[in-house]
Design an enzyme around this catalytic site. Structure first.
Site, PDB file in Angstrom:
ATOM      1  N   HIS A 166      -5.281  14.221 -10.227  1.00 54.70           N
ATOM      2  CA  HIS A 166      -5.323  12.782 -10.482  1.00 54.70           C
ATOM      3  C   HIS A 166      -4.469  12.368 -11.676  1.00 54.70           C
ATOM      4  CE1 HIS A 166      -8.298  11.600  -7.480  1.00 54.70           C
ATOM      5  NE2 HIS A 166      -8.900  12.756  -7.723  1.00 54.70           N
ATOM      6  N   ASN A 211      -2.302  13.248  -5.046  1.00 54.71           N
ATOM      7  CA  ASN A 211      -3.544  13.449  -5.804  1.00 54.71           C
ATOM      8  C   ASN A 211      -4.185  14.789  -5.461  1.00 54.71           C
ATOM      9  OD1 ASN A 211      -3.916  11.366  -7.598  1.00 54.71           O
ATOM     10  ND2 ASN A 211      -4.862  10.007  -6.119  1.00 54.71           N
ATOM     11  N   ASP A 260      -4.461   2.362  -4.563  1.00 56.17           N
ATOM     12  CA  ASP A 260      -3.004   2.359  -4.463  1.00 56.17           C
ATOM     13  C   ASP A 260      -2.506   1.086  -3.772  1.00 56.17           C
ATOM     14  OD1 ASP A 260      -4.007   2.943  -1.988  1.00 56.17           O
ATOM     15  OD2 ASP A 260      -2.686   4.640  -1.583  1.00 56.17           O
ATOM     16  N   ASP A 264       0.861  -1.182   0.000  1.00 56.63           N
ATOM     17  CA  ASP A 264       0.000   0.000   0.000  1.00 56.63           C
ATOM     18  C   ASP A 264       0.901   1.237   0.000  1.00 56.63           C
ATOM     19  OD1 ASP A 264      -3.014   0.901   0.631  1.00 56.63           O
ATOM     20  OD2 ASP A 264      -1.625   2.265   1.633  1.00 56.63           O
ATOM     21  N   ASP A 323      -2.071   9.343 -11.458  1.00 57.65           N
ATOM     22  CA  ASP A 323      -2.114   8.197 -12.370  1.00 57.65           C
ATOM     23  C   ASP A 323      -0.735   7.902 -12.954  1.00 57.65           C
ATOM     24  OD1 ASP A 323      -4.781   7.948 -11.904  1.00 57.65           O
ATOM     25  OD2 ASP A 323      -5.426   8.885 -13.781  1.00 57.65           O
TER      26      ASP A 323
END
Length: 493
Positions: A378, A373, A408, A365, A382
């Site tokens: 975003h 973000n 994530d 994680d 990404d």
């Protein structure tokens, strides 16, 4: 005798036309079943993806609640976290309610979609069980969101920690059950497709046989059989013993781009070629397309011939490939998704049991990904995920497997682990590589990674148990030493 001969010709013609009609009916039935199956799989994929997303949302609520609690203890503001918690809560609650009663919810791209209620016994039972587990947790969340207070926060955190594991288990079981139901339903439909296609071929074979017999006894009836063959939607080639094409119908002319006269001068190998287990047809323009080919033996003017029945299946193949990619790969990173990963884990476990081998499962994680973000948008987030996925792929061996679990979160399978020291080195090297700075649009970004590690068979003997314990180890690392590596077998000490 003349009247009897006329009656026989009339009956044979009617039988032939009936066979052609039945062929068309069965052919279109198989096509309709294929279209229906495609639609059904796409629909079921939505439920499977949403069930998997429920698990991510449940984890996100727990994570956000803990962050809010930490912020309160540090005397910091939590308005942004509360807004995030409200959105996560709303998405989870709407989707779970839509599973039970039907209704609208949001998909992974934030678009509103309408779901029918899950009415099969096992999925419905799992959803009702999840609602019972969710009910007190939901009440505490509603109170916290609309009447914030320390007591409400404490209650919500306690219920989240108490109920999250059971919700995750129910959502996992729901995902697996939906996948099994979809696979079973697809198998049944394919059986009916095969039966319909077989009946179509049998009827077509009957039509061809009747008309070849008619041509042998009466040359003047050839125009009739030519007309019938040209009405068939499939391409047809009649090939002699030297593999030379001696007859082609209009459908074959359209498929190949050649006229019948041009086809009659060519061997069949110039039009059809085998590529492994598949047949490929070559057009006049040099294009290739995939096709299904059925070859039957017949008699023409007393000589043996082969009749090729050809159907263009290029679009069906592309549709199947698109569905496979959508169902088993993550669209952002191109990595295998949770469905494909879980299948591979089960296969690897069976392999290890047979050969007495060992493997490791990792649950990763990202740390500090949410602020990226929020701050840069975003699109940048990404790009970080794509680069992260690329580093994972490049750091692993060819026998290992990596997948994006959702959001994530990533999961890995490390095979051929003889002793723990080998696993530790692989994991530490991987952790060092993926936590190096990321450079996106001229910006240097730092992202940490908390990793939970379990091994087979020491830490569990099933895929579900290994994944759950790797998840627990990751959460321990995330909440005690963020950005660290935790082996589940070490948690007690």
């Amino acid at each position: 005798m003349h009247r009897l001969g006329g009656l026989n010709r009339c009956l044979s013609t009617r039988f032939a036309l009936l066979a052609v009609v039945l062929f068309l009916v069965f052919d279109f039935t198989a096509l309709a079943l294929n279209i229906w199956l495609t639609h059904r799989i796409e629909s079921q994929a939505v439920y499977i993806n949403l069930a998997g997303r429920q698990r991510m949302l449940s984890q996100q609520m727990v994570k956000t609640l803990l962050e809010i609690e930490n912020a309160h203890e540090a005397g910091q503001g939590s308005a942004r976290l509360m807004a995030q918690l409200k959105n996560t809560f709303t998405d989870f609650d709407r989707t779970l309610l839509a599973f039970e009663r039907g209704g609208s919810t949001l998909d992974g791209q934030g678009k509103e979609i309408y779901l029918k209620p899950l009415d099969r016994p096992v999925p419905k039972s799992l959803v009702l069980s999840a609602q019972k587990v969710w009910a007190p947790y939901r009440g505490a969340m509603v109170e916290l969101l609309f009447e914030p207070g320390e007591q409400g926060l404490t209650t919500a955190v306690l219920l989240a920690q108490d109920r999250n594991g059971e919700l995750l288990s129910l959502m996992n079981r729901l995902t697996f059950r939906l996948q099994e139901d979809t696979s079973h339903e697809a198998s049944q439909i394919r059986l009916f497709q095969g039966l319909a296609f077989l009946l179509a071929l049998i009827n077509f074979g009957v039509a061809i046989t009747i008309y070849l017999v008619r041509m042998k006894h009466a040359h003047q009836e050839r125009d009739l059989i030519d007309s019938v063959i040209d009405r068939v939607a499939s391409g047809i080639l009649v090939v002699d013993r030297a593999q030379q094409i001696i007859r082609a119908n209009e459908a074959m002319e359209l498929l190949s781009g050649y006229s019948e006269a041009e086809l009659l001068t060519r061997p069949v190998q110039q039009v059809l070629r085998r590529n492994g287990n598949e047949m490929i047809a070559l057009s006049r323009e040099g294009k290739t397309y995939y096709c299904s080919v059925d070859i039957s033996l017949a008699q023409l003017s007393g000589k043996p011939v082969e009749v090729y029945t050809i159907n263009d299946v290029t679009e069906q193949k592309r549709t199947h490939e698109r569905l496979s990619i959508l169902a088993y790969h993550d669209q952002l990173t191109g990595l295998p998704n949770r469905l494909l990963f879980d299948d591979r884990l089960k296969l690897e476990l069976n392999h290890c049991r047979r050969l007495d081998h060992r493997l490791a499962v990792l649950f990763i994680d990202l740390d500090q990904f949410k602020p990226i973000n929020d701050r840069f948008g975003h699109d940048v987030g990404d790009q970080v995920l794509r680069q992260f996925a690329l580093r994972l792929n490049n750091s692993l061996r060819s026998t290992d497997t990596v997948s994006r679990r959702g959001g994530d979160e990533f999961t890995l399978i490390l095979t051929d682990i003889p002793v723990r020291s080998v696993c530790e080195k692989l994991v530490f090297d991987l952790h060092q590589e993926i936590t190096k700075p990321y450079f996106i649009d001229g910006k240097e970004l730092s992202v940490g990674a908390s990793i939970g590690v379990v091994s087979f068979p020491d830490d569990g003997d099933s895929a579900e148990k290994l994944l759950n314990r790797a998840d627990e180890a990751m959460y321990w690392a995330k909440h005690h030493i963020p950005g660290s590596i935790a082996f589940w077998s070490d948690l007690d000490s």
